[in-house]
Design an enzyme around this catalytic site. Structure first.
Site, PDB file in Angstrom:
ATOM      1  N   ILE A 161     -18.099  50.127  -0.114  1.00 37.83           N
ATOM      2  CA  ILE A 161     -19.188  51.072  -0.339  1.00 37.83           C
ATOM      3  C   ILE A 161     -19.620  51.733   0.963  1.00 37.83           C
ATOM      4  O   ILE A 161     -19.833  52.944   1.021  1.00 37.83           O
ATOM      5  CB  ILE A 161     -20.396  50.362  -0.991  1.00 37.83           C
TER       6      ILE A 161
ATOM      7  N   GLY B  28     -36.912  51.917   0.805  1.00 33.39           N
ATOM      8  CA  GLY B  28     -36.102  51.198   1.781  1.00 33.39           C
ATOM      9  C   GLY B  28     -35.180  52.180   2.473  1.00 33.39           C
ATOM     10  O   GLY B  28     -35.327  53.396   2.343  1.00 33.39           O
ATOM     11  N   ALA B  29     -34.196  51.668   3.206  1.00 30.86           N
ATOM     12  CA  ALA B  29     -33.314  52.547   3.974  1.00 30.86           C
ATOM     13  C   ALA B  29     -32.632  53.588   3.091  1.00 30.86           C
ATOM     14  O   ALA B  29     -32.587  54.776   3.430  1.00 30.86           O
ATOM     15  CB  ALA B  29     -32.278  51.714   4.719  1.00 30.86           C
TER      16      ALA B  29
ATOM     17  N   GLU C 157     -43.269  54.093  -3.804  1.00 34.26           N
ATOM     18  CA  GLU C 157     -42.979  52.765  -3.252  1.00 34.26           C
ATOM     19  C   GLU C 157     -43.999  51.758  -3.780  1.00 34.26           C
ATOM     20  O   GLU C 157     -45.205  51.985  -3.711  1.00 34.26           O
ATOM     21  CB  GLU C 157     -43.033  52.817  -1.718  1.00 34.26           C
TER      22      GLU C 157
ATOM     23  N   ALA D 234     -24.053  46.405   6.993  1.00 35.52           N
ATOM     24  CA  ALA D 234     -22.622  46.394   7.302  1.00 35.52           C
ATOM     25  C   ALA D 234     -22.319  45.621   8.574  1.00 35.52           C
ATOM     26  O   ALA D 234     -21.334  44.877   8.645  1.00 35.52           O
ATOM     27  CB  ALA D 234     -22.109  47.829   7.417  1.00 35.52           C
TER      28      ALA D 234
ATOM     29  N   HIS E 109     -33.097  57.732  34.916  1.00 39.19           N
ATOM     30  CA  HIS E 109     -34.096  58.787  34.713  1.00 39.19           C
ATOM     31  C   HIS E 109     -33.435  60.150  34.840  1.00 39.19           C
ATOM     32  O   HIS E 109     -32.606  60.341  35.727  1.00 39.19           O
ATOM     33  CB  HIS E 109     -35.209  58.662  35.755  1.00 39.19           C
TER      34      HIS E 109
END
Length: 481
Positions: free
Chosen positions: A41, A197-198, A218, A334, A460
């Site tokens: 998937i 969620g994600a 949600e 994953a 930097h």
């Protein structure tokens, strides 16, 4: 006579194919069973193609802000849904072919079909019930087929699938899962996303960038509930600024399907019910492990809440049978699956000093706009565990590189144990924080202290300087705020 292997892996997702490669590297005769697409998937319908879609959304967002950078655009930029989806599918197809190449390179046999454990050390592979659905994802050449195969060690890596709520089951037409959301024929004008969620919030972010009117529902008090609440509050503010409508502490109680539209009855925390109508709905209310039809019950393999029970090495309660990745339970990521695959195989091979997977050090990344990334304990969890903590924060608004990039809306937050200086957690929101979090993951894995982080030189100008400043802030030594 059944063909015999040292290791057979059921499932070729990130956990399965990585485990197969590592097993081959260690000299083990290895086969991998797949019933649909090489790469699972994640590669075909998850992590990778969604990132391709989100990249198109990001480019479009930048184009819509050309004027902020002193650039003049003649005309307008608008999305071509077919082309956006086409690019995403091409990216997926390229990597799908890559997994097949890696199997061949590492001399791993591919067995095509659906596997079932018949007894310890034996599987029977039958015809796949999930044929390849895209011509750009062809079957690898020279694959083995139906039959009986034996192995000393069998690793279950069958992944997970979308969870459905009773009465609100996806139908592929008006109610989508990630599968339909990845390849729409045309962009809907309006969309309801159930779950933040994600998966849910990434699709919400993508479709909003494409100009779709998006409403997120949600059930928990905050979006992205597994993340630190302070971080998600910042993310929510930015998402709403982009035009997303977000309901938290709310739930869809029922839906009514019309001709080309769907109406959701949304109950809010005050008990009131609103009716929201949209062209489509995405159901993103979680996933559940693929444990059915594997023969687990007959062999006595323990499962819990739709997942196989396994220890930090992937061992189940039945000798010679292992489980890794999403099918072995949360966090369903994953990169956790890949690591579990390597750990499992190295333990099988008898390598010394193999450490079990520490789920407390698995980073999480959400690729919405703005991005969210984290590792370790949230502030609330650390307090719940009774830890005496120091918390440091640093805003992107005080970072020169972020300001120069036009990406000054973000924050880094770190949590330390006050007594030991141990880094307990790190949380970020803002542009490209999914690329920054690994610095704290390495620090946590090496048990780096606050002093070592404070005395590390960061280049930097970089956005990564916010990481050091957050650490300094935890100890009252922040320099640029």
């Amino acid at each position: 006579m059944a063909e015999s292997y040292d290791v057979i892996i059921i499932g070729s997702g990130p956990g399965g194919y990585v485990a197969a490669i590592r097993a081959s590297q260690l000299g083990l005769k290895t086969a991998i069973v797949e019933r649909e697409h090489m790469g699972g998937i994640c590669l075909n319908w998850g992590c990778i193609p969604t990132k391709a879609l989100l990249r198109s959304a990001e480019v479009l967002d930048h184009a819509n802000h050309f004027k902020d950078f002193g650039l003049v655009l003649e005309g307008s930029v608008k999305p071509d849904a077919k082309a956006v989806v086409g690019r995403s599918r091409a990216v997926s197809a390229r990597l799908n072919a890559g997994v097949g190449f890696l199997m061949k390179k590492n001399k791993i046999d591919i067995i095509w079909g659906e596997a079932k454990l018949t007894k310890p050390g034996e599987i029977v592979v039958g015809k796949s019930s999930k044929p390849v659905v895209e011509p750009q994802h062809p079957l690898p050449k020279n694959v083995k087929g139906e039959g009986t195969y034996t192995a000393k060690h069998i690793i279950i890596a069958t992944g997970a699938r979308p969870r459905a709520l009773p009465g609100i089951e996806p139908d592929g037409k008006l109610i989508w899962t990630y599968f339909e959301a990845l390849k729409p024929d045309a962009l809907p004008k309006s969309l309801i996303v159930m779950g933040s969620g994600a998966i849910g919030i990434e699709f919400a972010s993508f479709y909003r960038s494409m100009g779709v009117d998006v409403t997120v529902v949600e059930v928990m008090p905050t979006i992205m509930p597994v993340e630190d609440a302070e971080i998600t509050a910042i993310a929510r503010k930015q998402l709403e600024k982009r035009g997303l409508k977000i309901f938290t502490s709310a739930k869809v109680t029922k839906v009514e399907k019309g001709a080309g539209s769907i109406t959701a009855h949304v109950e809010t925390s005050d008990g009131k019910v609103q009716q929201i109508t949209a062209d489509r709905m995405i159901s993103a209310v979680g996933v559940q492990g693929n444990i059915e039809n594997l023969g687990l019950e007959a062999l006595g393999v323990k499962t819990d809440r739709g997942c196989v029970v396994a220890d930090g090495y992937g061992k189940t309660n039945v000798a010679g049978i292992y489980a890794i990745g999403d099918v072995a339970g949360p966090p369903m990521l994953a990169h956790k699956a890949e690591h579990e695959g390597v750990v499992c195989v190295e333990k099988i091979a008898g390598l010394p000093n193999v450490h079990p997977t520490d789920k407390g050090k698995v980073p999480g990344c959400t690729y919405c706009n703005p991005q969210v990334a984290s590792v370790g304990l949230t502030e609330a969890k650390a307090k719940e565990l009774g830890r005496d903590i120091r918390v440091g924060r640093f805003s992107f608004a005080a970072n020169g590189k972020a300001i120069a990039l036009g990406e000054d809306q973000g924050m880094v937050k770190v949590i330390f144990d006050k007594k030991t200086g141990e880094l307990l957690g790190a949380h970020m929101v803002g542009a490209e924080v999914t690329e920054l979090i690994q610095g704290f993951v390495v620090a946590m894995n090496l048990e780096t202290t606050e002093e070592e982080l404070m005395h590390t030189i960061f280049p930097h100008p970089t956005v990564s300087e916010t990481m050091k400043e957050a650490v300094l802030d935890a100890y009252g030594r922040v320099l640029n705020a």
